[in-house]
Design a protein around this motif. Structure first.
Motif, PDB file in Angstrom:
ATOM      1  N   CYS A  81       0.798  -1.226   0.000  1.00 13.03           N
ATOM      2  CA  CYS A  81       0.000   0.000   0.000  1.00 13.03           C
ATOM      3  C   CYS A  81       0.831   1.276   0.000  1.00 13.03           C
ATOM      4  N   ILE A  82       2.148   1.153   0.021  1.00 11.40           N
ATOM      5  CA  ILE A  82       3.013   2.334   0.118  1.00 11.40           C
ATOM      6  C   ILE A  82       3.608   2.656  -1.258  1.00 11.40           C
ATOM      7  N   PRO A  83       3.456   3.896  -1.733  1.00 14.07           N
ATOM      8  CA  PRO A  83       4.041   4.274  -3.026  1.00 14.07           C
ATOM      9  C   PRO A  83       5.554   4.048  -3.035  1.00 14.07           C
ATOM     10  N   GLU A  84       6.060   3.552  -4.148  1.00 14.34           N
ATOM     11  CA  GLU A  84       7.498   3.266  -4.242  1.00 14.34           C
ATOM     12  C   GLU A  84       8.346   4.508  -4.057  1.00 14.34           C
ATOM     13  N   ASP A  85       7.824   5.668  -4.459  1.00 13.89           N
ATOM     14  CA  ASP A  85       8.623   6.894  -4.388  1.00 13.89           C
ATOM     15  C   ASP A  85       8.340   7.714  -3.127  1.00 13.89           C
ATOM     16  N   LEU A  86       7.748   7.101  -2.115  1.00 18.64           N
ATOM     17  CA  LEU A  86       7.464   7.830  -0.881  1.00 18.64           C
ATOM     18  C   LEU A  86       8.764   8.340  -0.261  1.00 18.64           C
ATOM     19  N   ALA A  87       8.800   9.643   0.028  1.00 18.54           N
ATOM     20  CA  ALA A  87      10.003  10.240   0.614  1.00 18.54           C
ATOM     21  C   ALA A  87      10.097   9.907   2.098  1.00 18.54           C
ATOM     22  N   TRP A  88      11.316   9.752   2.584  1.00 18.51           N
ATOM     23  CA  TRP A  88      11.525   9.589   4.017  1.00 18.51           C
ATOM     24  C   TRP A  88      11.305  10.927   4.713  1.00 18.51           C
ATOM     25  N   GLY A  89      10.723  10.901   5.877  1.00 12.22           N
ATOM     26  CA  GLY A  89      10.659  12.098   6.712  1.00 12.22           C
ATOM     27  C   GLY A  89       9.651  13.143   6.313  1.00 12.22           C
ATOM     28  N   GLU A  90       8.685  12.785   5.469  1.00 14.09           N
ATOM     29  CA  GLU A  90       7.684  13.755   5.049  1.00 14.09           C
ATOM     30  C   GLU A  90       6.287  13.244   5.358  1.00 14.09           C
ATOM     31  N   LEU A  91       5.438  14.158   5.821  1.00 17.29           N
ATOM     32  CA  LEU A  91       4.063  13.807   6.155  1.00 17.29           C
ATOM     33  C   LEU A  91       3.328  13.312   4.916  1.00 17.29           C
ATOM     34  N   SER A  92       2.656  12.185   5.034  1.00 21.05           N
ATOM     35  CA  SER A  92       1.999  11.577   3.876  1.00 21.05           C
ATOM     36  C   SER A  92       0.718  10.894   4.300  1.00 21.05           C
ATOM     37  N   ALA A  93      -0.386  11.229   3.625  1.00 22.09           N
ATOM     38  CA  ALA A  93      -1.646  10.543   3.894  1.00 22.09           C
ATOM     39  C   ALA A  93      -1.550   9.067   3.528  1.00 22.09           C
ATOM     40  N   ALA A  94      -0.787   8.757   2.480  1.00 20.11           N
ATOM     41  CA  ALA A  94      -0.616   7.354   2.076  1.00 20.11           C
ATOM     42  C   ALA A  94       0.067   6.554   3.187  1.00 20.11           C
ATOM     43  N   LEU A 123       3.587   5.567  14.724  1.00 20.51           N
ATOM     44  CA  LEU A 123       2.800   6.213  13.675  1.00 20.51           C
ATOM     45  C   LEU A 123       2.799   7.720  13.890  1.00 20.51           C
ATOM     46  N   ASN A 124       2.368   8.439  12.875  1.00 16.95           N
ATOM     47  CA  ASN A 124       2.292   9.897  12.940  1.00 16.95           C
ATOM     48  C   ASN A 124       0.829  10.300  12.983  1.00 16.95           C
ATOM     49  N   LYS A 125       0.414  10.979  14.037  1.00 19.30           N
ATOM     50  CA  LYS A 125      -1.002  11.300  14.212  1.00 19.30           C
ATOM     51  C   LYS A 125      -1.522  12.183  13.094  1.00 19.30           C
ATOM     52  N   ALA A 126      -0.718  13.152  12.646  1.00 16.61           N
ATOM     53  CA  ALA A 126      -1.161  14.044  11.572  1.00 16.61           C
ATOM     54  C   ALA A 126      -1.357  13.271  10.267  1.00 16.61           C
ATOM     55  N   ALA A 127      -0.469  12.322   9.992  1.00 12.42           N
ATOM     56  CA  ALA A 127      -0.609  11.496   8.790  1.00 12.42           C
ATOM     57  C   ALA A 127      -1.832  10.601   8.899  1.00 12.42           C
ATOM     58  N   LEU A 128      -2.064  10.053  10.088  1.00 16.36           N
ATOM     59  CA  LEU A 128      -3.247   9.222  10.322  1.00 16.36           C
ATOM     60  C   LEU A 128      -4.514  10.029  10.066  1.00 16.36           C
ATOM     61  N   HIS A 129      -4.544  11.257  10.579  1.00 14.83           N
ATOM     62  CA  HIS A 129      -5.712  12.124  10.393  1.00 14.83           C
ATOM     63  C   HIS A 129      -5.874  12.523   8.929  1.00 14.83           C
ATOM     64  N   HIS A 133      -8.421   8.878   9.347  1.00 19.46           N
ATOM     65  CA  HIS A 133      -8.564   8.058  10.548  1.00 19.46           C
ATOM     66  C   HIS A 133      -8.394   8.957  11.768  1.00 19.46           C
ATOM     67  N   LYS A 134      -9.488   9.402  12.333  1.00 21.21           N
ATOM     68  CA  LYS A 134      -9.463  10.458  13.355  1.00 21.21           C
ATOM     69  C   LYS A 134      -9.319   9.884  14.765  1.00 21.21           C
ATOM     70  N   PHE A 135      -8.134   9.399  15.065  1.00 15.78           N
ATOM     71  CA  PHE A 135      -7.844   8.872  16.396  1.00 15.78           C
ATOM     72  C   PHE A 135      -6.691   9.672  16.999  1.00 15.78           C
ATOM     73  N   PRO A 136      -6.716   9.916  18.314  1.00 13.94           N
ATOM     74  CA  PRO A 136      -5.602  10.644  18.933  1.00 13.94           C
ATOM     75  C   PRO A 136      -4.290   9.871  18.899  1.00 13.94           C
ATOM     76  N   ASP A 298       8.167   3.901  22.873  1.00 17.41           N
ATOM     77  CA  ASP A 298       7.680   5.127  23.497  1.00 17.41           C
ATOM     78  C   ASP A 298       8.345   6.338  22.845  1.00 17.41           C
ATOM     79  N   HIS A 299       8.309   6.354  21.521  1.00 18.24           N
ATOM     80  CA  HIS A 299       8.831   7.508  20.774  1.00 18.24           C
ATOM     81  C   HIS A 299       8.063   7.622  19.468  1.00 18.24           C
ATOM     82  N   GLY A 300       8.293   8.719  18.775  1.00 23.29           N
ATOM     83  CA  GLY A 300       7.562   8.977  17.551  1.00 23.29           C
ATOM     84  C   GLY A 300       8.295   8.501  16.307  1.00 23.29           C
ATOM     85  N   THR A 301       7.854   9.053  15.179  1.00 16.57           N
ATOM     86  CA  THR A 301       8.371   8.616  13.885  1.00 16.57           C
ATOM     87  C   THR A 301       9.730   9.220  13.540  1.00 16.57           C
ATOM     88  N   ALA A 302      10.147  10.249  14.278  1.00 17.42           N
ATOM     89  CA  ALA A 302      11.482  10.852  14.081  1.00 17.42           C
ATOM     90  C   ALA A 302      11.760  11.155  12.613  1.00 17.42           C
TER      91      ALA A 302
END
Length: 334
Positions: A81-94, A123-129, A133-136, A298-302
């Motif tokens: 489900c992940i695009p082959e050209d997805l950049a590292w470190g960037e917010l993505s709805a995909a 996971l990244n909450k902003a990307a999830l939203h 997918h509206k979960f905290p 206990d850390h984020g996506t960095a």
């Protein structure tokens, strides 16, 4: 009985999840204690393996029964489900949608008893939203997917465990939400988990809300007596070794030196701050009250270091160890 099967979700594909999973699964001692199944995007996992120069070979499976769990390989249940050209470190709805799909699959497998525990990558909450997918966060998402009305977040670090009465709500809302029954249920969930992990009579200390635990009415509006004390007394009446409400500043000092097995924090930052001071690299998040075992880093996506082969995988290793400790063993094919 044999080694449990632990499903590891890849997390946000643009973050450090794929890298730290590949690094952690090179640990032979961990692999000797459990069978690990990654749920994620195979192409992304292979890219991460190349980035960290992993000696392990990735192997695609479509269901847990196809996994071989062999030394030198990583079995990946591929959700393409992940695009082959997805950049590292960037917010993505995909990437946000992918992280949801990985969790959804892991929960399904755990509820069907095809795996024995879930360990989640960040996971990244902003990307999830952004993906709708509206979960905290993970905790609320897992509760929804398992049909669980109420769960608690527990954070662990060296020398300390903290369970939270409230988490992802504002401080004013948290104080309004706290009541004796909720405090009792939180104590009880923590007590039962510690008993499961081998602590026969855990010592549980409960934080006050106000400075100095209200100082006999000097601070606050009697929240300790009204909202917290009844829950502690109910737990004590059942034979649970609970103490409090105690001033949080003193309590965390005492817990850090080993006086208590568990701290009950009343709100998010009250519990998170002390644990994170002890070191993000060793922190683990456990969701307490689910019908399945779930631990997490206990850390984020960095995003700032993703794809650079510098992410530390120690928190994931500890989360996997705790998942193994909490998971039931299962029969292994000869």
């Amino acid at each position: 009985m044999g080694r449990p099967i632990v499903a590891i979700t890849m997390g946000d594909a643009a973050g450090i999840g794929p890298e730290i999973i590949v690094k952690a699964l090179a640990d032979s001692e961990l692999r000797s204690k459990a069978r690990m199944l990654v749920i994620g995007d195979l192409r992304r996992m292979q890219l991460a393996a190349d980035i960290v120069s992993s000696p392990l070979t990735l192997r695609k499976v479509t269901e847990p029964s196809e996994a071989l769990f062999q030394e030198g390989t990583i079995d990946v249940l591929d959700i393409d489900c992940i695009p082959e050209d997805l950049a590292w470190g960037e917010l993505s709805a995909a990437a946000g949608h992918g992280s949801y799909l990985f969790i959804e699959k892991a929960v399904q497998l755990a509820m069907d008893r095809q795996v024995d525990a879930i360990c989640t990558g960040p996971l990244n909450k902003a990307a999830l939203h952004a993906a709708g997918h509206k979960f905290p966060g993970h905790t609320e998402l897992l509760a929804e997917l398992t049909g669980t009305e109420e769960v608690s977040m527990m954070l662990t670090a060296p020398k300390m465990r903290v369970i939270h009465v409230t988490t992802h709500i504002g401080l004013i809302d948290a104080i309004a939400k706290i009541n004796g029954d909720l405090v009792y249920r939180t104590i009880k969930r923590g007590y039962e988990l510690l008993r499961t992990s081998g602590i026969e009579n855990p010592r549980i200390a409960v934080c006050a809300i106000n400075p100095h635990a209200g100082e006999n009415g000097l601070f606050g509006y009697g929240e300790e007596a009204e909202k917290i004390q009844p829950g502690i007394e109910k737990a004590q009446a059942e034979g649970i070794n609970a103490f409090g409400p105690l001033p949080a500043d003193t309590l965390f000092f005492l817990a850090g030196r080993g006086d208590f097995d568990l701290v009950v924090a009343q709100y998010h930052d009250q519990g998170h701050g002390p644990v994170k001071v002890l070191g993000l690299e060793n922190g683990v998040n456990i969701t307490v009250g689910l019908p399945v075992v779930r631990t997490s880093v206990d850390h984020g996506t960095a995003f700032d270091i993703a794809g650079k082969n510098i992410a530390d995988h120690e928190s994931l290793l500890e989360a996997l160890r705790q998942a193994v400790d909490l998971a039931p063993a299962r029969e292994e094919a000869l």
